[in-house]
Enzyme design. Structure first.
Site, PDB file in Angstrom:
ATOM      1  CG  ASP A 105      40.258  32.104  53.289  1.00 43.55           C
ATOM      2  OD1 ASP A 105      39.344  31.322  53.601  1.00 43.55           O
ATOM      3  OD2 ASP A 105      40.266  32.741  52.222  1.00 43.55           O
ATOM      4  CG  ASN A 112      40.347  40.984  44.229  1.00 44.18           C
ATOM      5  OD1 ASN A 112      40.210  39.766  44.286  1.00 44.18           O
ATOM      6  ND2 ASN A 112      40.649  41.713  45.286  1.00 44.18           N
ATOM      7  CG  HIS A 133      40.555  37.207  46.576  1.00 42.95           C
ATOM      8  ND1 HIS A 133      39.925  38.295  47.148  1.00 42.95           N
ATOM      9  CD2 HIS A 133      39.704  36.176  46.739  1.00 42.95           C
ATOM     10  CE1 HIS A 133      38.757  37.919  47.636  1.00 42.95           C
ATOM     11  NE2 HIS A 133      38.586  36.649  47.394  1.00 42.95           N
ATOM     12  CD  GLU A 167      42.275  40.621  48.790  1.00 39.40           C
ATOM     13  OE1 GLU A 167      41.995  40.372  47.606  1.00 39.40           O
ATOM     14  OE2 GLU A 167      41.411  40.910  49.631  1.00 39.40           O
TER      15      GLU A 167
END
Ligand code: GLP
Length: 241
Positions: free
Chosen positions: A67, A136, A138, A143
């Protein structure tokens, strides 16, 4: 899923570096998928040590990063390109032509994402993908409530992620709110995956990703369906397993 529990961060980093080095030894022109964040820093350090001892080289290695922030110039010190240059690319013999990052400055984002995917395919796919995991759940910047079918695409970052990543910026306002990330499908197409996690703050999400139901609210849970995943975690991150 193979789960390797080690005593501490240093051991996790060494094991991960040995796995990457073995991959490159077996196939010198391996296509590596690389991650950023704090977690893999020790692994990159160990890889540089192995390179300096001439135990591995990166002459023919090709890389694709997971990313990149959208709207950040690669020269910006907070860009993932800068991170990779500082922590690995400048310290080993990888050829610049073999480095691939999502283009955070692309004018035509869709076209650049399609190009990224086609480059990966042309090189025969990712042989080994390194992953960290967000608090979380990811992976990359995929996400919660992710589309499991997505390939490289523009994502809106979760508030929790923006907050977590604000530690690298002067203020939270400076954190980009979008990023370009490989999709879950891109990640799942990798031949081998290693996921690293350390510390108590990752224990809950590791438990959910490994033992929980496969569901888009914990993107990493999809890894349960991949046939060659190795999770290397320290005792703390493994404490709820
Ligand atoms: C970042 C990255 C992820 C990384 C994750 C965890 O936002 N996009 O690739 O795995 O968050 O980061 P850390 O390793 O710093 O906990």
């Amino acid at each position: 899923m193979r789960i390797i529990v080690v005593d501490n961060y240093e051991e996790m980093s060494k094991k991960a570096a040995l796995m990457v080095a073995s991959q490159v030894t077996l196939k010198p022109d391996s296509v590596l998928g690389l991650a950023t964040g704090d977690t893999p820093l020790g692994m990159y350090e160990e890889l540089v040590k192995l390179y300096n001892k001439q135990e591995v080289d990166f002459k023919e290695v090709r890389t694709f990063n997971l990313d990149e922030y959208y709207g950040l110039d690669p020269e910006n010190p907070q860009s993932y390109y800068s991170y990779m240059t500082r922590n690995l690319f400048n310290k080993v013999d990888i050829s610049k032509n073999n480095i691939n990052m999502p283009d955070g400055m692309a004018k035509d984002v869709n076209a650049s994402c399609v190009l990224y995917e086609s480059k990966i395919k042309t090189l025969g796919g990712i042989d080994m993908q390194v992953l960290g995991i967000g608090g979380n759940g990811h992976i990359g910047f995929n996400e919660p409530n992710v589309n499991f079918e997505a390939q490289t695409h523009l994502v809106n970052l979760d508030e929790q992620t923006i907050e977590a990543n604000s530690r690298f910026f002067k203020s939270i306002e400076e954190v980009p709110v979008k990023a370009i990330s490989m999709g879950i499908k891109t990640i799942m197409n990798s031949k081998k995956i290693i996921l690293l996690a350390n510390g108590l703050n990752k224990a809950e999400v590791i438990e959910k990703a490994v033992n929980g139901k496969i569901n888009p609210s914990i993107p990493a849970s999809i890894l349960q369906l991949h046939n060659d995943v190795t999770i290397i975690i320290d005792k703390e991150a493994a404490s709820l397993l």
